[in-house]
Design a protein around this motif. Structure first.
Motif, PDB file in Angstrom:
ATOM      1  N   TYR A  57       0.809  -1.219   0.000  1.00  0.00           N
ATOM      2  CA  TYR A  57       0.000   0.000   0.000  1.00  0.00           C
ATOM      3  C   TYR A  57       0.843   1.269   0.000  1.00  0.00           C
ATOM      4  O   TYR A  57       0.407   2.303  -0.507  1.00  0.00           O
ATOM      5  N   SER A 107       0.304   3.955  -2.927  1.00  0.00           N
ATOM      6  CA  SER A 107       0.111   5.367  -2.589  1.00  0.00           C
ATOM      7  C   SER A 107       1.116   6.236  -3.328  1.00  0.00           C
ATOM      8  O   SER A 107       0.773   7.285  -3.893  1.00  0.00           O
ATOM      9  N   VAL A 154      -8.769   6.663 -12.376  1.00  0.00           N
ATOM     10  CA  VAL A 154      -9.442   6.511 -11.084  1.00  0.00           C
ATOM     11  C   VAL A 154      -9.556   7.865 -10.389  1.00  0.00           C
ATOM     12  O   VAL A 154      -8.781   8.783 -10.679  1.00  0.00           O
ATOM     13  N   TYR A 179      -8.916   7.064  -3.832  1.00  0.00           N
ATOM     14  CA  TYR A 179      -8.061   5.877  -3.752  1.00  0.00           C
ATOM     15  C   TYR A 179      -6.805   6.138  -2.932  1.00  0.00           C
ATOM     16  O   TYR A 179      -6.296   5.247  -2.255  1.00  0.00           O
ATOM     17  N   LEU A 208      -7.737   5.595   0.591  1.00  0.00           N
ATOM     18  CA  LEU A 208      -7.829   4.176   0.928  1.00  0.00           C
ATOM     19  C   LEU A 208      -6.450   3.532   1.074  1.00  0.00           C
ATOM     20  O   LEU A 208      -6.181   2.821   2.051  1.00  0.00           O
ATOM     21  N   THR A 209      -5.574   3.770   0.102  1.00  0.00           N
ATOM     22  CA  THR A 209      -4.254   3.140   0.160  1.00  0.00           C
ATOM     23  C   THR A 209      -3.417   3.705   1.300  1.00  0.00           C
ATOM     24  O   THR A 209      -2.679   2.973   1.965  1.00  0.00           O
TER      25      THR A 209
END
Length: 216
Positions: free
Chosen positions: A29, A33, A47, A52, A55-56
């Motif tokens: 992750y 990122s 995206v 995102y 989230l990451t």
């Protein structure tokens, strides 16, 4: 590959080995990122980057915190990791770093079939995360730090081998070497896992002894 060791940890109560898995996810992750940040406008075409990235970034922070919080949980099973398993973990680590790095930089022909650029990068960071999982097991050579990795690899093998073997009939020439190498690793890791998880007297699930807990 992820679910099998997680289920084993829960059923066995061997929670100390979460550290290796947390390190795996933290690396993955972190890389995702960083990729979203560095890709900028190119990533925004595919995206919603802020969502995102949230989230990451959260997943990276959670797994890093989990790695730190579990540092004092004692390892229950103190059986030593067999030498062949430990040596294999070192080889797996090197291979995963090499292949993962090549995928992240989108080097062609690494997979047995063509990949989209974004898929190559994502798979690359997953492989680099897995490298940390095997490296942790190599550096902490308790059997409990091998069992989860081997279960995960075996699940991975059982899913992929039925698809990889028929692929020899139609693989493109530029992907043949990759297919042979990848399949060889799958077969070897499956045999390694089956032997040490179910057949080797000192490490098999049934009939093997355990030693007393010791802190990491």
């Amino acid at each position: 590959a992820i679910g099998a060791p997680v289920v084993w940890m829960g059923l066995s109560g061997e929670l100390a080995v979460m550290r290796g898995g947390a390190l795996d996810f933290a690396m993955t992750y972190f890389g995702l990122s960083a990729t979203l940040l560095l890709a900028g406008a190119a990533a925004a075409e595919l995206v919603p980057v802020p969502f995102y990235l949230m989230l990451t970034g959260a997943a990276f922070g959670f797994n890093l915190l989990l790695f730190w919080l579990t540092r004092n949980i004692p390892v229950q099973d103190q059986r030593p990791m067999p030498g062949l398993v430990r040596a294999s973990f070192l080889v797996f680590t090197v291979l995963l770093i090499l292949v993962g790095s090549a995928l992240v930089i989108r080097y062609p022909g690494v997979f047995p079939w063509p990949l989209k650029p974004q898929s190559s990068v994502v798979f690359g960071w997953i492989f680099l995360g897995a490298a940390m999982y095997f490296l942790y097991g190599f550096l902490r050579p308790h059997w409990s730090n091998a069992c989860g990795q081997l279960l995960g690899f075996l699940a991975y093998d059982l899913v992929l081998l039925p698809s990889f073997l028929p692929h020899f009939a139609n693989v493109k020439p530029e992907h043949q070497l990759s297919l042979w190498v990848y399949t060889g690793v799958l077969v070897y890791s499956a045999l390694l896992a089956i032997y040490f998880l179910f057949m080797h007297r000192e490490t098999r699930f049934f009939g093997a002894g355990q030693t007393q807990p010791e802190r990491l």
